[in-house]
Scaffold this motif. Structure first.
Motif, PDB file in Angstrom:
ATOM      1  N   LYS A 572       0.829  -1.208   0.000  1.00 55.57           N
ATOM      2  CA  LYS A 572       0.000   0.000   0.000  1.00 55.57           C
ATOM      3  C   LYS A 572       0.863   1.257   0.000  1.00 55.57           C
ATOM      4  CE  LYS A 572      -3.944  -2.099   2.357  1.00 55.57           C
ATOM      5  NZ  LYS A 572      -4.806  -2.070   3.579  1.00 55.57           N
ATOM      6  N   VAL A 577      -1.698   5.830  -6.637  1.00 53.64           N
ATOM      7  CA  VAL A 577      -3.090   5.749  -7.034  1.00 53.64           C
ATOM      8  C   VAL A 577      -3.321   6.646  -8.244  1.00 53.64           C
ATOM      9  CG1 VAL A 577      -5.475   6.076  -6.299  1.00 53.64           C
ATOM     10  CG2 VAL A 577      -3.761   5.242  -4.674  1.00 53.64           C
ATOM     11  N   PRO A 583      -6.687  -1.065 -11.081  1.00 60.25           N
ATOM     12  CA  PRO A 583      -6.255  -1.414  -9.713  1.00 60.25           C
ATOM     13  C   PRO A 583      -5.375  -2.650  -9.665  1.00 60.25           C
ATOM     14  CG  PRO A 583      -8.570  -0.792  -9.709  1.00 60.25           C
ATOM     15  CD  PRO A 583      -8.153  -0.870 -11.143  1.00 60.25           C
ATOM     16  N   GLN A 586      -1.915  -1.671 -10.650  1.00 56.34           N
ATOM     17  CA  GLN A 586      -1.287  -0.829  -9.627  1.00 56.34           C
ATOM     18  C   GLN A 586      -0.813  -1.660  -8.436  1.00 56.34           C
ATOM     19  OE1 GLN A 586      -4.517   1.877  -8.919  1.00 56.34           O
ATOM     20  NE2 GLN A 586      -3.785   3.375 -10.419  1.00 56.34           N
ATOM     21  N   LYS A 587      -1.633  -2.648  -7.995  1.00 53.52           N
ATOM     22  CA  LYS A 587      -1.243  -3.483  -6.860  1.00 53.52           C
ATOM     23  C   LYS A 587      -0.056  -4.368  -7.218  1.00 53.52           C
ATOM     24  CE  LYS A 587      -5.861  -3.641  -4.785  1.00 53.52           C
ATOM     25  NZ  LYS A 587      -7.004  -4.513  -4.398  1.00 53.52           N
TER      26      LYS A 587
END
Length: 726
Positions: A572, A577, A583, A586-587
């Motif tokens: 995180k 972001v 998503p 991105q993770k």
């Protein structure tokens, strides 16, 4: 402080305004001064002047002298309030001692007692009670209690003999003019007068004389000192002048008479009022209030004692009509009623003696004062306060003696001879005498601790809760608020139960999900399994408070849980972001950067690599394959997958992506995701492979990190990337 000021200033003014005399006086004319609302009491001083006609002789001021007008108003309010208090107190004392109040309802009580007797004392009631009493005698004789049987027979004969004489006119000995109460009153007044030197006192004359002396001592003399600075009655001519002027209600006549009798000082004080007189009025109000309280307290005690004797007379009717024949509590009830009736009359006599003695005693103090009225008045107030305290102790002692006497008589009737287990001279409690009797040691009643225990038992009783409207422990503080809270909790309990059931269902689902994301058991787990469990719990929206218990239940150790949460936190922290980004991409990129940034000793490399594997698996799962097959040797595909540098990849424009087509773009994204997934698994396995060297692990890690950089460049550099579906 507010209530003290109210009592000293406002309250007397209210009394004066409510009972003020009609008419006003002027400096030279007459004044119709008088308190009409109290004239019916007919309280007079020793000279025969009604106290309701008294007036405060002073200058009334006028338009040109407003200060004197204000002063006259204050003095007038104080004077009227003081006179109302004193007249009421003196009248109440005389009224209580004269027994005029008894004549108001004696006839009614006589008729009521006769009617009550005719209703209760019937032949059928007598036969029934005598039969029950004879049964008790027979029972005692059969059981061998011959002394008790004999005592019961004697008691029944006494009741049968005395009952008709009493029931013929039940309250005659109480209410008649020469009855028990009247004789007690006369005895009390005679004793008090005899103690003060009057050998042949006449009760009626003594009451009138007593009221006159009280009027002189608490009204006439204090008023003269207040008004003129001294007692003007010391000179016979001035006494006559003041009496004549006040009786006529003429202030001017009082002034003129004082000048003519030679008391110029008094006349000057009447013409020139001062603020000092206002202070004197406050002192008189306080002393007058004490007198009123003393009079009310004692008068109420005298009247209550007389009414208690009448009340016991009514109870005695029940005893002689039926209860006295029956052994036990009902027979003792008759004994108690008779004793209480006589003791109530004796109590009234003692109160009359007490009241009369103190009144005569205070009168003697005033006679010895020789004009020092204010000092004696203050002393009299202190005496009255002390007398009230003494009367309280006297009443308590009489009450204890009353119970003791009644209990002793009841024991004698019940047992033949009062006795105790220890063979002492007395003690125990007769049947039906309650807990208030005096015990052998001489102490009455029960102690503080037993009383508190009884109070606590009563408070905890369900009956008390029902009588208090459903409030449990109604004497406890906040008990009613607690009842309200309990009702609200009971109303909300179905919803609370349902909420707990839902929470349990959710918890069971999270535990099931944890098992599905591992090997299905709750045995020991690898770091990759723990990372998968954590990812599955997040997918199920498990709250943070449930993550750790669920992972521990599935078999993870505490250290594994800590490392897994740290790896997720690293992902995180590394994630950028992008509102238009994907998503999953991105993770995956963030987890890759987490691997790259945590290479120090002590970092949980295995847990971070496992988190990267989970993110890469999710990335590969969400990377769409093309609808139409694409050749890997396509120049654009080969150039993006292998030949282009990071700068070249970043330079690809959206137009170039559109020109390549959707299938090529999706093919490139899917292949990059699969290759990234393979490298993530390879790195995680190398960390757990004992045969892998550090160089091999570092090479695989760098390939994995470079893959992440290529994906990040393609994803963030363009609004249209291989993972955007548009």
């Amino acid at each position: 402080m507010f209530w003290i000021l109210f009592a000293l200033f406002v309250f007397p003014g209210l009394i004066g305004a409510a009972a003020g005399a009609s008419g006003t006086a002027n400096e030279t004319g007459s004044s119709g001064g008088g308190i009409d609302g109290l004239s019916w009491m007919n309280v007079r001083d020793s000279s025969g002047v009604p106290l309701a006609n008294y007036s405060f002789v002073t200058d009334h001021g006028g338009i040109l002298d407003p200060a004197a007008t204000v002063l006259w108003t204050l003095l007038g309010l104080e004077f009227t309030g003081y006179m109302v208090i004193v007249i009421s107190a003196i009248w109440l004392i005389g009224y209580a001692l004269s027994f005029q109040w008894l004549s108001l309802f004696s006839t009614a009580l006589h008729g009521l007692a006769r009617a009550f007797t005719q209703t209760v004392a019937t032949p059928m009631m007598l036969i029934t009670a005598a039969t029950l009493g004879a049964f008790c005698v027979a029972w005692f004789a059969l059981r061998g209690y011959h002394a008790k049987a004999t005592t019961q027979v004697v008691t029944m004969l006494a009741v049968a003999t005395l009952g008709p004489m009493f029931l013929a006119d039940p309250l005659a000995e109480v209410l008649s003019p020469d009855g028990l109460l009247a004789q007690g009153r006369d005895l009390g007044i005679s004793v008090a007068a005899g103690l003060n030197g009057d050998a042949t006192p006449d009760p009626a004359r003594l009451i009138s004389t007593l009221q006159g002396k009280l009027a002189d001592n608490f009204a006439r003399s204090p008023l003269q000192v207040w008004n003129f600075g001294h007692v003007v009655d010391s000179a016979p001519a001035c006494r006559s002048a003041w009496t004549t002027g006040v009786s006529a209600g003429d202030d001017g006549r009082v002034r003129k008479g004082l000048r003519e009798c030679g008391d110029g000082t008094a006349a000057a004080r009447a013409d020139n009022p001062t603020m000092g007189q206002v202070g004197t009025g406050l002192i008189l109000l306080i002393c007058g209030t004490l007198l009123l309280l003393f009079a009310v307290f004692l008068a109420v005690r005298v009247i209550k004692a007389a009414l208690d004797s009448i009340y016991q007379g009514f109870l005695t009717i029940l005893g002689f009509a039926a209860g006295g024949f029956i052994y036990g509590p009902t027979q003792n009830f008759l004994v108690r009623s008779l004793v209480h009736g006589f003791v109530a009359a004796a109590r009234m006599t003692l109160y009359v003696i007490f009241l009369s003695f103190y009144m005569v005693f205070i009168g003697n103090i005033f006679e010895q004062a020789q004009g020092h009225v204010m000092a004696v008045l203050v002393t009299a107030g202190l005496v009255e306060v002390i007398a009230l305290s003494q009367l309280k102790h006297l009443s308590s002692s009489i009450g204890k003696g009353n119970d003791w006497i009644a209990n002793r008589f009841a024991l004698a009737v019940q047992n033949g001879v009062p006795r105790t287990a220890s063979g002492g001279s007395g003690g125990g409690t007769a049947l039906g005498m309650g807990m208030g009797t005096v015990r052998a040691g001489g102490s009455g009643g029960i102690g503080l601790i037993p009383k508190l225990a009884m109070l606590n038992t009563l408070n905890a009783s369900p009956a008390a809760a029902w009588m208090a409207g459903g409030v449990v422990n109604p004497m406890n503080p906040l008990s009613r608020r607690r009842r309200k809270m309990d009702k609200e909790n009971m109303a909300a309990s179905p919803m609370s139960l349902e909420t707990h059931e839902w929470n349990k269902s959710a918890r069971d689902n999270w535990i099931h999900k944890a098992g599905l994301r591992s090997d299905g058991t709750n045995g020991p787990k690898t770091d990759l399994q723990v990372a998968n469990i954590l990812d599955g719990l997040y997918d199920s929206k498990a709250p943070d408070a449930m993550l750790i218990p669920a992972m521990l239940w599935a078999g993870a150790t505490h250290q594994q849980v800590i490392n897994a949460e740290r790896a997720l936190a690293a992902q995180k922290a590394s994630m950028m972001v992008d509102p238009i980004g994907v998503p999953a991409v991105q993770k995956a990129v963030a987890a890759t950067f987490g691997v790259h940034n945590h290479l120090r000793d002590g970092d949980p490399k295995s847990a971070i690599a496992s988190q990267a594997v989970v993110a890469a698996d999710n990335f590969a799962r969400h990377a769409l394959a093309p609808v139409n097959a694409v050749d890997d040797n396509d120049p654009f595909v080969r150039w993006v997958m292998q030949g282009a540098s990071l700068d070249q990849l970043a330079a690809i424009t959206p137009a170039q992506w559109r020109a390549a087509g959707v299938d090529k773009r999706l093919h490139i994204g899917n292949q990059l995701a699969l290759r990234h997934q393979t490298l993530a698994h390879a790195y995680s396995e190398a960390l757990h492979n004992p045969a892998a060297t550090t160089a091999q692990i570092d090479r695989i890690r760098m390939e994995f990190v470079n893959s992440g950089f290529r994906i990040s460049t393609l994803h963030t550099a363009n609004q249209l990337s291989p993972w955007h579906h548009a």
